[in-house]
Design a protein around this motif. Structure first.
Motif, PDB file in Angstrom:
ATOM      1  N   TYR A  62       1.043  -1.295  -5.091  1.00  0.00           N
ATOM      2  CA  TYR A  62       1.886  -1.849  -6.151  1.00  0.00           C
ATOM      3  C   TYR A  62       2.459  -3.183  -5.666  1.00  0.00           C
ATOM      4  CZ  TYR A  62       5.743   0.002  -3.348  1.00  0.00           C
ATOM      5  OH  TYR A  62       6.605   0.279  -2.317  1.00  0.00           O
ATOM      6  N   ARG A  63       2.958  -3.960  -6.612  1.00  0.00           N
ATOM      7  CA  ARG A  63       3.613  -5.226  -6.252  1.00  0.00           C
ATOM      8  C   ARG A  63       4.637  -5.600  -7.318  1.00  0.00           C
ATOM      9  NH1 ARG A  63      -1.041  -9.875  -6.968  1.00  0.00           N
ATOM     10  NH2 ARG A  63      -1.622  -9.353  -9.099  1.00  0.00           N
ATOM     11  N   PHE A  64       5.659  -6.297  -6.853  1.00  0.00           N
ATOM     12  CA  PHE A  64       6.694  -6.820  -7.735  1.00  0.00           C
ATOM     13  C   PHE A  64       6.386  -8.293  -8.003  1.00  0.00           C
ATOM     14  CE2 PHE A  64       8.708  -3.314  -5.481  1.00  0.00           C
ATOM     15  CZ  PHE A  64       9.297  -2.612  -6.526  1.00  0.00           C
ATOM     16  N   LEU A  65       6.600  -8.711  -9.238  1.00  0.00           N
ATOM     17  CA  LEU A  65       6.344 -10.104  -9.635  1.00  0.00           C
ATOM     18  C   LEU A  65       7.567 -10.636 -10.362  1.00  0.00           C
ATOM     19  CD1 LEU A  65       2.784  -9.605 -11.147  1.00  0.00           C
ATOM     20  CD2 LEU A  65       3.310 -10.543  -8.897  1.00  0.00           C
ATOM     21  N   SER A  66       7.742 -11.951 -10.271  1.00  0.00           N
ATOM     22  CA  SER A  66       8.771 -12.615 -11.077  1.00  0.00           C
ATOM     23  C   SER A  66       8.203 -12.807 -12.461  1.00  0.00           C
ATOM     24  CB  SER A  66       9.121 -13.974 -10.482  1.00  0.00           C
ATOM     25  OG  SER A  66       9.574 -13.826  -9.168  1.00  0.00           O
ATOM     26  N   LYS A  67       9.089 -12.819 -13.421  1.00  0.00           N
ATOM     27  CA  LYS A  67       8.650 -13.008 -14.802  1.00  0.00           C
ATOM     28  C   LYS A  67       8.347 -14.458 -15.075  1.00  0.00           C
ATOM     29  CE  LYS A  67       9.786 -10.999 -19.165  1.00  0.00           C
ATOM     30  NZ  LYS A  67      10.790 -10.432 -19.991  1.00  0.00           N
ATOM     31  N   GLN A  95       3.454  -4.185 -10.955  1.00  0.00           N
ATOM     32  CA  GLN A  95       2.085  -3.793 -11.246  1.00  0.00           C
ATOM     33  C   GLN A  95       1.711  -2.639 -10.332  1.00  0.00           C
ATOM     34  OE1 GLN A  95      -0.267  -7.373 -10.800  1.00  0.00           O
ATOM     35  NE2 GLN A  95       0.213  -8.040 -12.867  1.00  0.00           N
ATOM     36  N   LEU A  96       1.083  -1.631 -10.889  1.00  0.00           N
ATOM     37  CA  LEU A  96       0.607  -0.478 -10.139  1.00  0.00           C
ATOM     38  C   LEU A  96      -0.907  -0.440 -10.222  1.00  0.00           C
ATOM     39  CD1 LEU A  96       2.982   2.289 -11.577  1.00  0.00           C
ATOM     40  CD2 LEU A  96       3.398   0.804  -9.623  1.00  0.00           C
ATOM     41  N   GLU A  97      -1.558  -0.289  -9.084  1.00  0.00           N
ATOM     42  CA  GLU A  97      -3.006  -0.097  -9.067  1.00  0.00           C
ATOM     43  C   GLU A  97      -3.271   1.391  -8.865  1.00  0.00           C
ATOM     44  OE1 GLU A  97      -6.367  -2.438  -6.858  1.00  0.00           O
ATOM     45  OE2 GLU A  97      -5.673  -0.769  -5.588  1.00  0.00           O
ATOM     46  N   SER A 113       0.833  -1.201   0.000  1.00  0.00           N
ATOM     47  CA  SER A 113       0.000   0.000   0.000  1.00  0.00           C
ATOM     48  C   SER A 113       0.866   1.250   0.000  1.00  0.00           C
ATOM     49  CB  SER A 113      -0.896  -0.001   1.238  1.00  0.00           C
ATOM     50  OG  SER A 113      -1.603   1.212   1.334  1.00  0.00           O
ATOM     51  N   THR A 114       0.453   2.250  -0.775  1.00  0.00           N
ATOM     52  CA  THR A 114       1.166   3.525  -0.757  1.00  0.00           C
ATOM     53  C   THR A 114       0.680   4.397   0.397  1.00  0.00           C
ATOM     54  OG1 THR A 114      -0.440   4.540  -2.243  1.00  0.00           O
ATOM     55  CG2 THR A 114       1.538   3.554  -3.238  1.00  0.00           C
ATOM     56  N   GLU A 115      -0.457   4.053   0.945  1.00  0.00           N
ATOM     57  CA  GLU A 115      -1.023   4.730   2.110  1.00  0.00           C
ATOM     58  C   GLU A 115      -1.149   6.238   1.906  1.00  0.00           C
ATOM     59  OE1 GLU A 115       1.102   3.387   5.589  1.00  0.00           O
ATOM     60  OE2 GLU A 115       0.580   1.315   5.186  1.00  0.00           O
ATOM     61  N   TYR A 116      -1.651   6.633   0.736  1.00  0.00           N
ATOM     62  CA  TYR A 116      -1.915   8.048   0.504  1.00  0.00           C
ATOM     63  C   TYR A 116      -3.085   8.459   1.401  1.00  0.00           C
ATOM     64  CZ  TYR A 116      -6.015   6.717  -2.218  1.00  0.00           C
ATOM     65  OH  TYR A 116      -7.224   6.200  -2.607  1.00  0.00           O
ATOM     66  N   SER A 117      -3.154   9.724   1.729  1.00  0.00           N
ATOM     67  CA  SER A 117      -4.268  10.184   2.561  1.00  0.00           C
ATOM     68  C   SER A 117      -5.348  10.791   1.673  1.00  0.00           C
ATOM     69  CB  SER A 117      -3.796  11.215   3.589  1.00  0.00           C
ATOM     70  OG  SER A 117      -3.513  12.449   2.971  1.00  0.00           O
ATOM     71  N   GLN A 118      -6.582  10.635   2.093  1.00  0.00           N
ATOM     72  CA  GLN A 118      -7.690  11.219   1.353  1.00  0.00           C
ATOM     73  C   GLN A 118      -7.576  12.739   1.324  1.00  0.00           C
ATOM     74  OE1 GLN A 118     -10.070   9.407  -0.414  1.00  0.00           O
ATOM     75  NE2 GLN A 118     -10.472  11.434  -1.274  1.00  0.00           N
ATOM     76  N   VAL A 148      -6.032  -4.197 -15.763  1.00  0.00           N
ATOM     77  CA  VAL A 148      -7.407  -3.875 -15.370  1.00  0.00           C
ATOM     78  C   VAL A 148      -7.708  -2.476 -15.887  1.00  0.00           C
ATOM     79  CG1 VAL A 148      -8.962  -3.451 -13.416  1.00  0.00           C
ATOM     80  CG2 VAL A 148      -7.281  -5.307 -13.282  1.00  0.00           C
ATOM     81  N   ASP A 149      -8.844  -2.332 -16.556  1.00  0.00           N
ATOM     82  CA  ASP A 149      -9.248  -1.032 -17.094  1.00  0.00           C
ATOM     83  C   ASP A 149     -10.713  -0.793 -16.740  1.00  0.00           C
ATOM     84  OD1 ASP A 149      -9.435   1.346 -18.422  1.00  0.00           O
ATOM     85  OD2 ASP A 149      -9.267   0.495 -20.432  1.00  0.00           O
ATOM     86  N   GLU A 150     -10.928  -0.333 -15.507  1.00  0.00           N
ATOM     87  CA  GLU A 150     -12.278  -0.047 -15.029  1.00  0.00           C
ATOM     88  C   GLU A 150     -12.474   1.459 -14.964  1.00  0.00           C
ATOM     89  OE1 GLU A 150     -12.584  -2.077 -11.281  1.00  0.00           O
ATOM     90  OE2 GLU A 150     -12.434  -4.052 -12.204  1.00  0.00           O
ATOM     91  N   LYS A 151     -13.688   1.870 -14.705  1.00  0.00           N
ATOM     92  CA  LYS A 151     -14.019   3.293 -14.710  1.00  0.00           C
ATOM     93  C   LYS A 151     -13.145   4.094 -13.746  1.00  0.00           C
ATOM     94  CE  LYS A 151     -17.934   6.416 -14.264  1.00  0.00           C
ATOM     95  NZ  LYS A 151     -19.366   6.530 -14.011  1.00  0.00           N
ATOM     96  N   THR A 152     -12.958   3.606 -12.524  1.00  0.00           N
ATOM     97  CA  THR A 152     -12.201   4.376 -11.522  1.00  0.00           C
ATOM     98  C   THR A 152     -10.953   3.651 -11.034  1.00  0.00           C
ATOM     99  OG1 THR A 152     -13.532   3.473  -9.723  1.00  0.00           O
ATOM    100  CG2 THR A 152     -14.274   5.549 -10.699  1.00  0.00           C
ATOM    101  N   LYS A 153     -10.600   2.539 -11.673  1.00  0.00           N
ATOM    102  CA  LYS A 153      -9.417   1.792 -11.249  1.00  0.00           C
ATOM    103  C   LYS A 153      -8.714   1.205 -12.459  1.00  0.00           C
ATOM    104  CE  LYS A 153      -9.354  -2.469  -9.364  1.00  0.00           C
ATOM    105  NZ  LYS A 153      -9.555  -3.534  -8.385  1.00  0.00           N
ATOM    106  N   LYS A 154      -7.392   1.301 -12.428  1.00  0.00           N
ATOM    107  CA  LYS A 154      -6.570   0.712 -13.479  1.00  0.00           C
ATOM    108  C   LYS A 154      -5.418  -0.032 -12.818  1.00  0.00           C
ATOM    109  CE  LYS A 154      -7.857   4.013 -16.915  1.00  0.00           C
ATOM    110  NZ  LYS A 154      -9.128   3.437 -17.240  1.00  0.00           N
ATOM    111  N   VAL A 155      -5.011  -1.130 -13.428  1.00  0.00           N
ATOM    112  CA  VAL A 155      -3.795  -1.823 -13.022  1.00  0.00           C
ATOM    113  C   VAL A 155      -2.926  -1.929 -14.256  1.00  0.00           C
ATOM    114  CG1 VAL A 155      -2.768  -3.945 -12.120  1.00  0.00           C
ATOM    115  CG2 VAL A 155      -4.946  -3.134 -11.183  1.00  0.00           C
ATOM    116  N   VAL A 156      -1.731  -1.359 -14.148  1.00  0.00           N
ATOM    117  CA  VAL A 156      -0.801  -1.345 -15.273  1.00  0.00           C
ATOM    118  C   VAL A 156       0.461  -2.100 -14.865  1.00  0.00           C
ATOM    119  CG1 VAL A 156       0.192   0.884 -14.646  1.00  0.00           C
ATOM    120  CG2 VAL A 156       0.336   0.117 -17.000  1.00  0.00           C
ATOM    121  N   GLN A 157       1.042  -2.814 -15.808  1.00  0.00           N
ATOM    122  CA  GLN A 157       2.226  -3.626 -15.538  1.00  0.00           C
ATOM    123  C   GLN A 157       3.380  -3.158 -16.407  1.00  0.00           C
ATOM    124  OE1 GLN A 157       1.879  -7.990 -14.977  1.00  0.00           O
ATOM    125  NE2 GLN A 157       3.011  -8.100 -16.902  1.00  0.00           N
ATOM    126  N   TYR A 158       4.542  -3.053 -15.783  1.00  0.00           N
ATOM    127  CA  TYR A 158       5.777  -2.673 -16.476  1.00  0.00           C
ATOM    128  C   TYR A 158       6.826  -3.749 -16.245  1.00  0.00           C
ATOM    129  CZ  TYR A 158       3.893   2.102 -16.657  1.00  0.00           C
ATOM    130  OH  TYR A 158       3.124   3.201 -16.891  1.00  0.00           O
TER     131      TYR A 158
END
Length: 127
Positions: A122-127, A102-104, A32-37, A83-93
């Motif tokens: 975000y999370r790190f994954l093995s290839k 992956q970043l949510e 979690s990035t734990e951003y504040s509202q 993931v490509d939803e109206k208010t949420k995206k998950v992108v992988q680099y």
């Protein structure tokens, strides 16, 4: 000698509790990035007033996050939208070390084209 052994075990257990308690990960490896509202609402207000338009572009927000955390992306590969939803995206680099990240991204203050994006986790994954 026995007291020292118990003390050592106690120290190790305490250290594990501290380490586990300080991380914001779950079983899937998300951090979690734990951003504040409050910060999200302040940034949204700035954008609504015509400042920081890059916060409206999830691609720019993703790149800024990676850059500010000194995470090196393999520039010879394309990002992948998982993931490509109206208010949420998950992108992988793909990273230069061969791992994946992956970043949510979410729109925490306002939905739609005038809503800012923030990296929620975000999370790190093995290839």
């Amino acid at each position: 000698m026995k007291l020292r052994g118990i003390s050592g075990i106690s120290t190790i257990i305490s250290l594990l509790i501290v380490l586990i308690g300080c991380t914001s990960t779950n079983d899937d490896g998300w951090i979690s990035t734990e951003y504040s509202q409050q910060k999200a609402d302040e940034l949204q207000k700035q954008v609504d007033e015509g400042h920081k338009p890059g916060a409206l572009d999830w691609r720019q927000v993703s790149r800024d996050f990676l850059s500010s955390n000194e995470i090196k992306v393999n520039e010879s590969t394309d990002s992948k939208l998982i993931v490509d939803e109206k208010t949420k995206k998950v992108v992988q680099y793909e990273l230069t070390d061969g791992r994946l990240i992956q970043l949510e991204l979410v729109q925490p203050s306002k939905e739609g084209p005038s809503g800012i994006y923030m990296v929620n986790r975000y999370r790190f994954l093995s290839k």
